[in-house]
Design a protein around this motif. Structure first.
Motif, mmCIF file in Angstrom:
data_model
loop_
_atom_site.group_PDB
_atom_site.id
_atom_site.type_symbol
_atom_site.label_atom_id
_atom_site.label_comp_id
_atom_site.label_asym_id
_atom_site.label_seq_id
_atom_site.Cartn_x
_atom_site.Cartn_y
_atom_site.Cartn_z
ATOM 1 N N HIS A 106 -12.819 6.632 -1.827
ATOM 2 C CA HIS A 106 -13.824 7.048 -2.559
ATOM 3 C C HIS A 106 -13.348 7.867 -3.697
ATOM 4 N N VAL A 107 -12.429 9.064 -3.838
ATOM 5 C CA VAL A 107 -11.838 9.221 -4.889
ATOM 6 C C VAL A 107 -11.197 8.328 -5.780
ATOM 7 N N GLU A 108 -10.450 7.316 -5.133
ATOM 8 C CA GLU A 108 -9.731 6.294 -6.009
ATOM 9 C C GLU A 108 -10.807 5.360 -6.797
ATOM 10 N N THR A 109 -11.932 5.310 -5.918
ATOM 11 C CA THR A 109 -12.837 4.135 -6.639
ATOM 12 C C THR A 109 -13.550 4.851 -7.741
ATOM 13 N N VAL A 110 -14.156 6.340 -7.636
ATOM 14 C CA VAL A 110 -14.636 6.942 -8.543
ATOM 15 C C VAL A 110 -13.730 7.035 -9.817
ATOM 16 N N THR A 111 -12.610 7.596 -9.538
ATOM 17 C CA THR A 111 -11.780 7.732 -10.570
ATOM 18 C C THR A 111 -11.093 6.559 -11.374
ATOM 19 N N TRP A 112 -11.024 5.398 -10.554
ATOM 20 C CA TRP A 112 -10.475 4.309 -10.942
ATOM 21 C C TRP A 112 -8.773 4.519 -11.190
ATOM 22 N N ARG A 113 -8.318 5.487 -10.153
ATOM 23 C CA ARG A 113 -6.841 5.790 -10.136
ATOM 24 C C ARG A 113 -6.501 5.446 -8.842
ATOM 25 N N LYS A 114 -5.063 5.394 -8.597
ATOM 26 C CA LYS A 114 -4.408 5.195 -7.298
ATOM 27 C C LYS A 114 -3.755 6.503 -7.442
ATOM 28 N N LEU A 115 -3.702 7.056 -6.235
ATOM 29 C CA LEU A 115 -3.055 8.394 -6.049
ATOM 30 C C LEU A 115 -1.516 8.451 -5.571
ATOM 31 N N GLY B 190 3.177 9.043 -7.585
ATOM 32 C CA GLY B 190 4.286 9.310 -6.716
ATOM 33 C C GLY B 190 4.068 9.434 -5.477
ATOM 34 N N SER B 191 4.782 10.599 -4.594
ATOM 35 C CA SER B 191 4.649 11.090 -3.338
ATOM 36 C C SER B 191 3.200 11.797 -3.272
ATOM 37 N N LYS B 192 2.821 12.167 -1.861
ATOM 38 C CA LYS B 192 1.548 12.931 -1.858
ATOM 39 C C LYS B 192 1.800 14.145 -2.354
ATOM 40 N N ASP B 193 2.604 14.907 -2.679
ATOM 41 C CA ASP B 193 3.178 16.337 -3.177
ATOM 42 C C ASP B 193 2.668 16.012 -4.770
ATOM 43 N N ASP C 161 -6.612 19.050 -7.468
ATOM 44 C CA ASP C 161 -8.077 18.941 -7.702
ATOM 45 C C ASP C 161 -8.412 17.800 -6.857
ATOM 46 N N LEU C 162 -7.545 16.860 -7.047
ATOM 47 C CA LEU C 162 -7.928 15.475 -6.397
ATOM 48 C C LEU C 162 -7.679 15.579 -4.621
ATOM 49 N N ARG C 163 -6.669 16.301 -4.348
ATOM 50 C CA ARG C 163 -6.147 16.632 -2.925
ATOM 51 C C ARG C 163 -7.493 17.576 -2.364
ATOM 52 N N GLN C 164 -8.008 18.308 -3.117
ATOM 53 C CA GLN C 164 -9.033 19.266 -2.653
ATOM 54 C C GLN C 164 -10.480 18.403 -2.450
ATOM 55 N N ALA C 165 -10.554 17.519 -3.475
ATOM 56 C CA ALA C 165 -11.980 16.780 -3.455
ATOM 57 C C ALA C 165 -11.851 15.779 -2.192
ATOM 58 N N GLY D 79 0.901 -1.213 -0.023
ATOM 59 C CA GLY D 79 0.074 0.038 -0.092
ATOM 60 C C GLY D 79 0.796 1.046 -0.037
ATOM 61 N N PRO D 80 0.292 2.409 -0.119
ATOM 62 C CA PRO D 80 0.915 3.652 -0.032
ATOM 63 C C PRO D 80 1.724 4.167 1.176
ATOM 64 N N ALA D 81 2.744 4.450 1.206
ATOM 65 C CA ALA D 81 3.406 5.050 2.330
ATOM 66 C C ALA D 81 3.028 6.080 3.162
ATOM 67 N N GLU D 82 2.140 6.716 2.580
ATOM 68 C CA GLU D 82 1.662 8.195 3.209
ATOM 69 C C GLU D 82 0.170 8.453 2.451
ATOM 70 N N LEU D 83 -0.685 9.046 3.284
ATOM 71 C CA LEU D 83 -2.002 9.616 2.602
ATOM 72 C C LEU D 83 -1.777 10.634 1.839
ATOM 73 N N PRO D 84 -2.701 11.018 0.959
ATOM 74 C CA PRO D 84 -2.779 12.414 -0.151
ATOM 75 C C PRO D 84 -2.649 13.501 0.747
ATOM 76 N N ILE D 85 -3.359 13.536 1.907
ATOM 77 C CA ILE D 85 -3.179 14.983 2.726
ATOM 78 C C ILE D 85 -3.158 14.451 4.181
ATOM 79 N N SER D 86 -2.555 15.342 4.885
ATOM 80 C CA SER D 86 -2.307 15.074 6.198
ATOM 81 C C SER D 86 -3.535 15.580 7.144
#
Length: 198
Positions: free
Chosen positions: A51-60, A146-149, A154-158, A13-20
């Protein structure tokens, strides 16, 4: 033509979340009580990220996946989840159960064809011969930005909007308040990032 996808398995899994939690705390500054723990905020962030990953079918944030296919495709192997950081391995089992490893740069090459990341054969086609009956082809790859940065704003704001909405509104229905549709704002932010599902 796409091969039949038997399954995709998360390996790491990811080493960090997209936002803190601190970013959510800043976003919630008008309603945030000091007693709220980082653990609770991180639960909201994880749920919003999912939710964002499921709806976009992307991994962040980057995460390692293994894709299983039941046959070689005509052309390239389309990789799911949008952006791909790297392809680590392509292996296949022949009809006798013997494992073969293809070599990047001489047998295959990661590529982007149109909007989709792919693994393309460098020769005229993929290996021939009988394949094993169950999950004969395995592709390991790292999906995400890549990293959360590096996750698009747009996706971080969502994620922030959803997490803040769930923080403030914890019931399915709230009586006596003005109706606000947060999902519309979220849909507007994530809509352009949706990729074609399998």
């Amino acid at each position: 033509m796409r091969p039949e996808l038997t399954k995709a398995e998360l390996i790491q899994g990811p080493a960090e979340l997209p936002i803190s939690a601190e970013e959510i705390r800043t976003h919630l500054w008008t309603i945030y009580p000091e007693k709220t723990t980082d653990e609770y905020l991180e639960l909201l962030i994880k749920a919003a990220t999912s939710h964002v990953e499921t709806v976009t079918w992307r991994k962040l944030v980057s995460q390692k996946w293994r894709l299983y296919l039941d046959r070689w495709p005509v052309g390239g192997i389309v990789l799911p989840f949008g952006s791909v950081v790297s392809v680590e391995m392509v292996k296949w089992l022949d009809g006798d159960g013997v494992d073969h490893t293809l070599v990047s740069g001489s047998d295959y090459l990661p590529a982007v064809v149109g909007p989709e990341p792919m693994v393309m054969p460098l020769g005229s086609s993929w290996p021939s011969g009988t394949l094993f009956d169950v999950d004969p082809i395995r592709v390991e790859f790292t999906a995400g930005f890549g990293s959360k940065d590096k996750v698009p704003e747009d996706l971080r704001q969502a994620i922030q909007l959803l997490a803040a909405h769930w923080y403030e509104v914890r019931e399915a229905v709230v009586v006596g308040t003005t109706v606000r549709k947060v999902p519309f704002a979220v849909d507007a932010l994530i809509g352009p990032w949706k990729v074609r599902r399998w």
